[in-house]
Design an enzyme around this catalytic site. Structure first.
Site, PDB file in Angstrom:
ATOM      1  CB  THR A  19      -0.943   0.008   1.219  1.00 58.96           C
ATOM      2  OG1 THR A  19      -1.800  -1.135   1.159  1.00 58.96           O
ATOM      3  CG2 THR A  19      -1.796   1.264   1.256  1.00 58.96           C
ATOM      4  CB  SER A  64       2.409  -7.902   1.484  1.00 57.70           C
ATOM      5  OG  SER A  64       1.148  -7.752   2.098  1.00 57.70           O
ATOM      6  CB  SER A  65      -1.867 -11.093  -0.592  1.00 56.58           C
ATOM      7  OG  SER A  65      -2.576 -10.211   0.250  1.00 56.58           O
ATOM      8  CB  THR A 281      -2.735 -19.395  23.261  1.00 54.77           C
ATOM      9  OG1 THR A 281      -4.045 -18.864  23.488  1.00 54.77           O
ATOM     10  CG2 THR A 281      -1.738 -18.237  23.218  1.00 54.77           C
TER      11      THR A 281
END
Length: 347
Positions: A19, A64-65, A281
């Site tokens: 972006t 970046s994906s 977690t």
């Protein structure tokens, strides 16, 4: 630290895309990548910093994906090639997978004695209210900063919205504010206000060995995220993945799961086959404590390894890194529970 305190600093900027380098295309109604020349045009203040800087731009810039281990290796090699000639390195990167890249590089860049700082923005650099300018300018100041002739922050970091975080302790948690990143289980390394305040007690020690890179990665891992009502078919679909070497088990609370016999049996069978199961977690803050409750004691008895307070991004990339080193399974398990690059808090 003021700009004047780092005169003559030489920085290397790697522009991957994201972006931060996007512009609005009126014809298509979408955001499209700009080149680095356009970025410099939008930040004339760069010329006033007093630093020398060179750059390497991905062509074409990437979203970046689409980030991948192959790109992490390319980034590590670029830094290695230019390491001796620069005081610090800046990676302009899309925010969605920035924490994965930062975590991966933290393991791949061994004995790092110079800053490698990733930054980006929530709004494109051409927008009036963009956060890109401040992020880039302050990142350059931090990358150039020295104390007693040595780099102030000799580690892989993420700088975003006035905070510098350890890269492998950071995650993106918000898509709608400038404060896109947080480090839930570790303090910030620096805070940018009127001055830049460095929290030296939290920064990694300066290394004693020479810098080198280790670009071996093994991507044969999978993720099993627990939820109430999960079925044997869903569990087995993950645990029986071909060529599987390790599974990240995303559990409830302090590391708890269901205690149904079929589930525990599935885990035991998987571990007996030499596949590593790492418990982390689902919570953003806090740590796995295997055995604290009955619902995690079964996991400990079955041979599940604690991920302590690692982020998901750190767990993924640390596994990829360790699995590729040729260690026996027991050695990998041992190293998973030890802090290698400040990625976890040892109990």
């Amino acid at each position: 630290m003021s700009i004047a305190s780092s005169p003559g600093a030489k920085l290397f900027i790697i522009y991957t895309g994201g972006t931060i380098g996007m512009a609005f295309d009126d014809a298509t109604g979408t955001l499209v990548p700009m080149g680095f020349r356009e970025i410099k045009y939008h930040i004339p203040e760069l010329a006033k910093l007093g630093y020398e800087f060179d750059m390497h731009a991905f062509n074409p810039p990437m979203d970046s994906s689409n980030m991948s281990p192959e790109i992490w290796i390319e980034l590590a090699n670029i830094i290695y090639t230019h390491y001796a000639n620069y005081d610090g390195f800046i990676i302009l990167h899309g925010s969605d997978t920035m924490a994965f890249t930062a975590s991966a590089l933290s393991f791949m860049l061994e004995n790092l004695a110079k800053p490698v700082i990733l930054t980006g923005s929530q709004l494109p650099i051409g927008e009036i209210r963009t956060d890109a300018k401040e992020n880039i300018i302050t990142t350059m100041e931090i990358a150039a900063a020295k104390k007693n002739g040595k780099a102030r922050v000799p580690e892989v970091c993420i700088y975003f919205d006035y905070d510098l975080f350890r890269g492998n302790r950071t995650k993106k948690y918000n898509t709608e504010t400038f404060e896109a990143f947080n480090s839930f289980n570790y303090p910030s390394l620096a805070e940018a206000g009127i001055d830049i305040k460095y929290n030296d007690q939290f920064i990694l020690d300066y290394p004693r060995e020479p810098f080198q890179i280790n670009t071996r990665l093994n991507v044969n891992i999978a993720v099993l995220k627990m939820f109430p009502g999960i079925t044997p078919h869903a569990v087995n679909a993950v645990l029986q993945t071909p060529q599987l070497k390790a599974v990240i088990l995303e559990t409830f609370g302090n590391g708890n799961t269901i205690t149904a016999p079929w589930f525990i049996d599935c885990l035991k069978k998987t571990i007996d086959e030499g596949i590593i199961v790492l418990d982390r977690t689902q919570c953003d803050g806090g740590s796995v404590e295997l055995g604290r409750y009955e619902t995690s004691a079964y996991l400990k008895d079955a041979g599940v390894i604690s991920g302590h307070d690692m982020t998901f991004e750190a767990a993924v990339t640390k596994l990829m890194y360790l699995l590729a080193q040729g260690y026996p399974v027991e050695k990998v398990k041992q190293l998973l529970e030890i802090s290698l690059k400040g990625e976890l808090t040892e109990k």
